[in-house]
Write a protein that holds these residues in place. Sequence first.
Motif, PDB file in Angstrom:
ATOM      1  N   VAL A 234       0.866  -1.177   0.000  1.00 28.97           N
ATOM      2  CA  VAL A 234       0.000   0.000   0.000  1.00 28.97           C
ATOM      3  C   VAL A 234       0.906   1.232   0.000  1.00 28.97           C
ATOM      4  O   VAL A 234       1.877   1.277   0.759  1.00 28.97           O
ATOM      5  CB  VAL A 234      -0.891   0.030   1.269  1.00 28.97           C
ATOM      6  N   ALA A 235       0.595   2.210  -0.843  1.00 29.41           N
ATOM      7  CA  ALA A 235       1.367   3.455  -0.811  1.00 29.41           C
ATOM      8  C   ALA A 235       0.544   4.532  -0.116  1.00 29.41           C
ATOM      9  O   ALA A 235      -0.613   4.764  -0.466  1.00 29.41           O
ATOM     10  CB  ALA A 235       1.728   3.899  -2.223  1.00 29.41           C
ATOM     11  N   GLU A 236       1.136   5.172   0.892  1.00 23.44           N
ATOM     12  CA  GLU A 236       0.446   6.255   1.612  1.00 23.44           C
ATOM     13  C   GLU A 236       0.877   7.594   1.053  1.00 23.44           C
ATOM     14  O   GLU A 236       1.988   7.743   0.557  1.00 23.44           O
ATOM     15  CB  GLU A 236       0.854   6.333   3.081  1.00 23.44           C
ATOM     16  N   GLY A 237       0.020   8.584   1.191  1.00 27.39           N
ATOM     17  CA  GLY A 237       0.410   9.961   0.866  1.00 27.39           C
ATOM     18  C   GLY A 237       0.528  10.228  -0.619  1.00 27.39           C
ATOM     19  O   GLY A 237       1.354  11.039  -1.041  1.00 27.39           O
ATOM     20  N   VAL A 238      -0.301   9.558  -1.433  1.00 26.24           N
ATOM     21  CA  VAL A 238      -0.296   9.810  -2.875  1.00 26.24           C
ATOM     22  C   VAL A 238      -1.017  11.141  -3.126  1.00 26.24           C
ATOM     23  O   VAL A 238      -2.196  11.280  -2.804  1.00 26.24           O
ATOM     24  CB  VAL A 238      -0.983   8.663  -3.646  1.00 26.24           C
TER      25      VAL A 238
END
Length: 291
Positions: A234-238
């Motif tokens: 999961v990528a945060e802060g996109v």
Amino acid sequence: SAKRRGRRSIAFYRPEITAAAVERLALEEGLRTALAEEQFVVHYQPLVEPQQNGIHAAEALLRWQRGSELVMPGAFIDVIENSDLVVPVGRWVIEAVLRQMRLWREAGLPEIRVSVNVSEPQITAGGLAETIAELLERYDIPARLLHIELIERVLLHDPKRALTELERLRALGIGIALDDFGTGYSSLSYLTQFPVDCLKIDRSFVNDLATDRRSGAIVRAILSMARNLDICAVAEGVEDIRQQRILAAEGCNLIQGYLISRPVSANTLMRLLEAQQRARGSHRSSTRALV
Ligand code: C2E
Ligand code: MG
Ligand code: MG
Ligand code: MG
């Protein structure tokens, strides 16, 4: 001399320390009242697939409604974590989330998974799995719809205890995500020792993904490691479309960030889910920015 310096520095620093301590105590008392008088609120930030924007999951994020002011966790979570409030507030958050999930289900909304941030004392105090099991039962929510997020440090302090508790949670069917991944004192070997389902790539790497070669390389390395370990990434802060495109191309499973949506109230998330359900029903594709 050291003695003299010591005395002088005490005389100099004491008033400041006292002021800070008093302020902290007042904040702690405020938080105690917040728990007793139901001033805490949970907001939800959607997680979507990078190619599709359909909401798959949400992260529960605590806020404090202090009068007309909505106080963010950066201003108080540290005080909670360092007081005896950590276990009861943690339990309150989990119960609030499960109660909400029950309401969404009764409203006929599609199932989404919700992840809840859990801090170290909640893990080491013991009894977290029992508490969660009891609440899942009470609200009749399947364990697979609940994830907990913890930071790497929690695993390294007291690995034996953490492992025992995480295995209990895992046995219930709850997913475990490592939050802010890449910023801790990463000893990657723990990825083989602990039952980890998701890696949440820290915002700092995602931020610079499109502009800094090295952040890009780190994100790609984490994505490839997650893929090879069969762990969800999961990528945060996109925050911008270039980041989303790169993450989609590199096979990131889910993304979260202001580009998709800020954290929103439970009612707003419900409206987003309803809109998505209608859009699906009429075969319209979902819009890019939700909020
Ligand atoms: P976190 O778990 O890493 O949560 C993600 C934080 O990043 C949230 O801040 C979210 O609003 C913010 N964020 C999301 N997308 C973006 C973006 O695109 N750009 C930027 N600049 N920020 C973004 P928030 O809600 O202020 O929470 C801060 C931290 O407080 C959380 O970080 C978590 O560590 C802690 N926290 C929040 N709720 C709880 C809780 O219920 N229990 C515990 N123990 N900790 C919590
Ligand atoms: Mg988190
Ligand atoms: Mg995080
Ligand atoms: Mg964080």
